[in-house]
Every structure is written in C-alpha cells, then in structure tokens.
Design a protein around this motif. Structure first.
Motif, PDB file in Angstrom:
ATOM      1  N   SER A 183       0.800  -1.247  -0.100  1.00 23.94           N
ATOM      2  CA  SER A 183       0.053  -0.082   0.122  1.00 23.94           C
ATOM      3  C   SER A 183       0.870   1.327  -0.205  1.00 23.94           C
ATOM      4  O   SER A 183       0.321   2.265  -0.256  1.00 23.94           O
ATOM      5  N   GLN A 184       2.020   1.124   0.067  1.00 25.60           N
ATOM      6  CA  GLN A 184       3.072   2.430   0.248  1.00 25.60           C
ATOM      7  C   GLN A 184       3.760   2.500  -0.871  1.00 25.60           C
ATOM      8  O   GLN A 184       4.588   3.414  -1.051  1.00 25.60           O
ATOM      9  N   LEU A 185       3.533   1.544  -2.046  1.00 26.21           N
ATOM     10  CA  LEU A 185       4.520   1.722  -3.444  1.00 26.21           C
ATOM     11  C   LEU A 185       3.988   3.069  -3.969  1.00 26.21           C
ATOM     12  O   LEU A 185       2.835   3.230  -3.933  1.00 26.21           O
ATOM     13  N   ALA A 186       5.045   3.373  -4.639  1.00 19.67           N
ATOM     14  CA  ALA A 186       4.776   4.742  -5.396  1.00 19.67           C
ATOM     15  C   ALA A 186       5.816   4.318  -6.663  1.00 19.67           C
ATOM     16  O   ALA A 186       6.769   3.790  -6.540  1.00 19.67           O
ATOM     17  N   ILE A 187       5.750   5.457  -7.774  1.00 22.71           N
ATOM     18  CA  ILE A 187       6.502   5.378  -8.861  1.00 22.71           C
ATOM     19  C   ILE A 187       7.115   7.031  -9.161  1.00 22.71           C
ATOM     20  O   ILE A 187       6.388   7.862  -8.967  1.00 22.71           O
ATOM     21  N   THR A 188       8.298   6.810  -9.370  1.00 30.00           N
ATOM     22  CA  THR A 188       8.882   8.292  -9.447  1.00 30.00           C
ATOM     23  C   THR A 188       8.371   8.632 -10.827  1.00 30.00           C
ATOM     24  O   THR A 188       7.723   8.160 -11.854  1.00 30.00           O
ATOM     25  N   GLU A 189       8.184  10.166 -10.886  1.00 30.84           N
ATOM     26  CA  GLU A 189       7.547  10.881 -11.992  1.00 30.84           C
ATOM     27  C   GLU A 189       8.531  11.756 -12.950  1.00 30.84           C
ATOM     28  O   GLU A 189       8.015  12.612 -13.611  1.00 30.84           O
ATOM     29  N   LYS A 190       9.863  11.458 -12.814  1.00 31.22           N
ATOM     30  CA  LYS A 190      10.782  12.498 -13.346  1.00 31.22           C
ATOM     31  C   LYS A 190      11.871  11.458 -14.293  1.00 31.22           C
ATOM     32  O   LYS A 190      12.779  11.279 -13.469  1.00 31.22           O
ATOM     33  N   PRO A 191      11.529  10.907 -15.367  1.00 32.98           N
ATOM     34  CA  PRO A 191      12.800  10.292 -16.077  1.00 32.98           C
ATOM     35  C   PRO A 191      13.803  11.207 -16.229  1.00 32.98           C
ATOM     36  O   PRO A 191      13.802  12.300 -16.606  1.00 32.98           O
ATOM     37  N   SER A 192      15.016  10.764 -16.136  1.00 26.14           N
ATOM     38  CA  SER A 192      16.174  11.559 -16.494  1.00 26.14           C
ATOM     39  C   SER A 192      16.350  11.772 -18.167  1.00 26.14           C
ATOM     40  O   SER A 192      16.078  10.871 -18.772  1.00 26.14           O
ATOM     41  N   GLY A 193      17.081  12.806 -18.321  1.00 27.93           N
ATOM     42  CA  GLY A 193      17.341  13.254 -19.666  1.00 27.93           C
ATOM     43  C   GLY A 193      18.514  13.114 -20.244  1.00 27.93           C
ATOM     44  O   GLY A 193      19.628  12.098 -19.482  1.00 27.93           O
ATOM     45  N   ALA A 194      19.146  13.869 -21.310  1.00 28.55           N
ATOM     46  CA  ALA A 194      20.346  13.795 -22.011  1.00 28.55           C
ATOM     47  C   ALA A 194      20.650  12.152 -22.288  1.00 28.55           C
ATOM     48  O   ALA A 194      19.800  11.603 -22.949  1.00 28.55           O
ATOM     49  N   TYR A 195      21.572  11.678 -21.734  1.00 30.30           N
ATOM     50  CA  TYR A 195      21.918   9.934 -21.921  1.00 30.30           C
ATOM     51  C   TYR A 195      21.916   9.384 -20.628  1.00 30.30           C
ATOM     52  O   TYR A 195      22.450   8.123 -20.609  1.00 30.30           O
ATOM     53  N   ALA A 196      21.352   9.922 -19.667  1.00 34.73           N
ATOM     54  CA  ALA A 196      21.135   9.111 -18.407  1.00 34.73           C
ATOM     55  C   ALA A 196      20.171   7.846 -18.235  1.00 34.73           C
ATOM     56  O   ALA A 196      19.445   8.032 -19.399  1.00 34.73           O
ATOM     57  N   GLU A 197      20.406   6.927 -17.596  1.00 39.26           N
ATOM     58  CA  GLU A 197      19.698   5.524 -17.757  1.00 39.26           C
ATOM     59  C   GLU A 197      18.201   5.774 -17.169  1.00 39.26           C
ATOM     60  O   GLU A 197      17.397   5.039 -17.662  1.00 39.26           O
ATOM     61  N   LYS A 198      18.012   6.344 -15.894  1.00 40.35           N
ATOM     62  CA  LYS A 198      16.860   6.193 -15.411  1.00 40.35           C
ATOM     63  C   LYS A 198      15.511   6.439 -16.218  1.00 40.35           C
ATOM     64  O   LYS A 198      15.290   7.471 -16.742  1.00 40.35           O
ATOM     65  N   ILE A 199      14.633   5.362 -16.124  1.00 44.93           N
ATOM     66  CA  ILE A 199      13.203   5.525 -16.811  1.00 44.93           C
ATOM     67  C   ILE A 199      12.218   5.907 -15.551  1.00 44.93           C
ATOM     68  O   ILE A 199      11.838   7.146 -15.525  1.00 44.93           O
ATOM     69  N   PHE A 200      12.273   5.202 -14.606  1.00 46.26           N
ATOM     70  CA  PHE A 200      11.482   5.413 -13.282  1.00 46.26           C
ATOM     71  C   PHE A 200      11.894   4.390 -12.346  1.00 46.26           C
ATOM     72  O   PHE A 200      12.523   3.052 -12.694  1.00 46.26           O
ATOM     73  N   HIS A 201      11.797   4.575 -11.018  1.00 46.21           N
ATOM     74  CA  HIS A 201      11.882   3.633 -10.070  1.00 46.21           C
ATOM     75  C   HIS A 201      10.533   3.496  -9.263  1.00 46.21           C
ATOM     76  O   HIS A 201       9.832   4.243  -9.260  1.00 46.21           O
ATOM     77  N   ILE A 202      10.337   2.347  -8.714  1.00 50.35           N
ATOM     78  CA  ILE A 202       9.231   1.935  -7.852  1.00 50.35           C
ATOM     79  C   ILE A 202       9.673   1.829  -6.509  1.00 50.35           C
ATOM     80  O   ILE A 202      10.808   1.105  -6.071  1.00 50.35           O
ATOM     81  N   TYR A 203       9.163   2.764  -5.555  1.00 49.41           N
ATOM     82  CA  TYR A 203       9.741   2.894  -4.166  1.00 49.41           C
ATOM     83  C   TYR A 203       8.701   2.877  -3.030  1.00 49.41           C
ATOM     84  O   TYR A 203       7.637   3.173  -3.345  1.00 49.41           O
ATOM     85  N   ASN A 204       9.015   2.733  -1.969  1.00 53.22           N
ATOM     86  CA  ASN A 204       8.131   2.944  -0.674  1.00 53.22           C
ATOM     87  C   ASN A 204       7.912   4.328  -0.411  1.00 53.22           C
ATOM     88  O   ASN A 204       8.968   4.728   0.083  1.00 53.22           O
ATOM     89  N   GLU A 205       7.013   4.797  -0.718  1.00 52.36           N
ATOM     90  CA  GLU A 205       6.617   6.219  -0.498  1.00 52.36           C
ATOM     91  C   GLU A 205       6.722   6.629   1.176  1.00 52.36           C
ATOM     92  O   GLU A 205       7.310   7.587   1.341  1.00 52.36           O
ATOM     93  N   GLN A 206       6.503   5.574   2.124  1.00 48.69           N
ATOM     94  CA  GLN A 206       6.872   6.117   3.395  1.00 48.69           C
ATOM     95  C   GLN A 206       8.294   6.224   3.869  1.00 48.69           C
ATOM     96  O   GLN A 206       8.708   7.252   4.476  1.00 48.69           O
ATOM     97  N   THR A 207       9.116   5.405   3.579  1.00 51.81           N
ATOM     98  CA  THR A 207      10.421   5.353   3.935  1.00 51.81           C
ATOM     99  C   THR A 207      11.625   5.918   2.553  1.00 51.81           C
ATOM    100  O   THR A 207      12.320   6.422   3.150  1.00 51.81           O
TER     101      THR A 207
END
Length: 200
Positions: free
Chosen positions: A123-147
């Motif tokens: 119930s604490q899961l969330a997804i990041t909303e800012k993928p990185s630009g340029a040539y960086a790798e990050k699309i998104f992370h799923i994380y614990n919103e509380q911690t």
C-alpha cells in the motif's frame, strides 16, 4: 417597469432583424425569457428551503485497493513514464518494439515485485515521475513512499556496438541484491547514427 418592457420589445425586434426573421417576437424563446424574469422577481428561498433539499452527507469509508488495482496503477504509470522518457524523437521509432518485446517483460517484473510484497508495504508503493534526460539511464523507480527506499529500478542504457551501431538496453535492478545485478529486459536497435537525447 415601462422602460423594462420597452427594452424587451426593442431587443425582440433587434433579434428578429439580426436573425432574418428566424426568431420572431412570437417565438417560444421570449416566453421562457418572460418566465425567467418573473421568477427572478419572486422572493428568494429561505435557508431552510435551501438546506431541506440536501441530505446529511454520508461518511465515506476508506477505499482499500486490491493487489491487482495497485499493480494496474503501477503498470500504467510505468508505460506513461517510459514514453515521457522517449520523447517525440525516440518514441515513434521504437514504440512497436517496446510494446511487443520490452513492456511485457517490464510488466512481468512489476507483477513479480508486487507478488513478493506484504499488504502493508504494498500500500506504500509509488513510482517516480521524473525520468532522466540527456543520456542518463533512469526511466522510473518504484519505491516505498513512506521510507523513500527504492524497491525496483527500471533503466535504459545506450550501447554503441562497434560494427552494428547503437542499441537501447532495457534492464532493471532490484533491492534484493542491493541493485547490483542488471536484469536485461531486451535490446532495441536504434541506428548507426548517434541517437538523440532522452526527453527530446
């Protein structure tokens, strides 16, 4: 009162001339106009009359999302973040391969992550909303919103292969091995020329 009646008749004549006679002074629109002006002149309703039409609000119970609901929301947000990262220059070129090959595997990884979680952490899961630009790798992370701790990270790396050209390597990392291992989802060929930056 006389001035009001005169203005109303003048308005009727003007409308009849502007609409080339399609709305005449005997048209039903003027009956509604007269009724409305008479009802405006009536006494305003009292507080009791206004509040009598509303029932007491029903207290809402908290909505409990099922495991499937949470998974569905994460999968939809994942697709949205991926296309946001691709931008308008990369997205159209790799869309079909992404949908056919990469995204089903991404969805499986999200399903497996959701399946391993207990109800409280889920119930604490969330997804990041800012993928990185340029040539960086990050699309998104799923994380614990509380911690704030990441659970699974989805990335795409641009690889240049000597004689083949450029490929996009879609992969993910999990918290289970402290994000060390690359779990490859798929590779998508771009071209021999240098690809544009992400988010472009």
């Amino acid at each position: 009162m006389f001035v009001k009646k005169w203005l109303q008749r003048g308005l009727m004549i003007t409308v009849a001339m502007l609409t080339l006679g399609s709305i005449t002074p005997t048209h039903e629109i003027w009956d509604a106009f007269e009724t409305k002006t008479k009802s405006v002149a009536a006494a305003p309703p009292t507080y009791t009359e206004l509040t009598a039409q509303y029932e007491a609000p029903v207290p809402l119970e908290p909505v409990r999302l099922t495991r499937e609901d949470i998974q569905y929301q994460l999968v939809n947000a994942a697709r949205e973040q991926a296309y946001l990262k691709f931008g308008t220059r990369i997205g159209p070129k790799i869309e079909s391969q992404f949908e056919e090959v990469v995204f089903p595997k991404m969805e499986e990884a999200i399903e497996a992550t959701v399946a391993r979680m207990n109800d409280t952490d889920l119930s604490q899961l969330a997804i990041t909303e800012k993928p990185s630009g340029a040539y960086a790798e990050k699309i998104f992370h799923i994380y614990n919103e509380q911690t704030g701790d990441d659970i699974i990270r989805f990335h795409v790396r641009t690889d240049k292969r000597a004689l083949d050209g450029y490929y996009y390597n879609f992969h993910y990392h999990t918290v289970e091995d402290n994000f060390i291992t690359h779990y490859t989802l798929a590779d998508i060929f771009w071209a021999k020329d240098t690809p544009p930056k992400w988010l472009s």
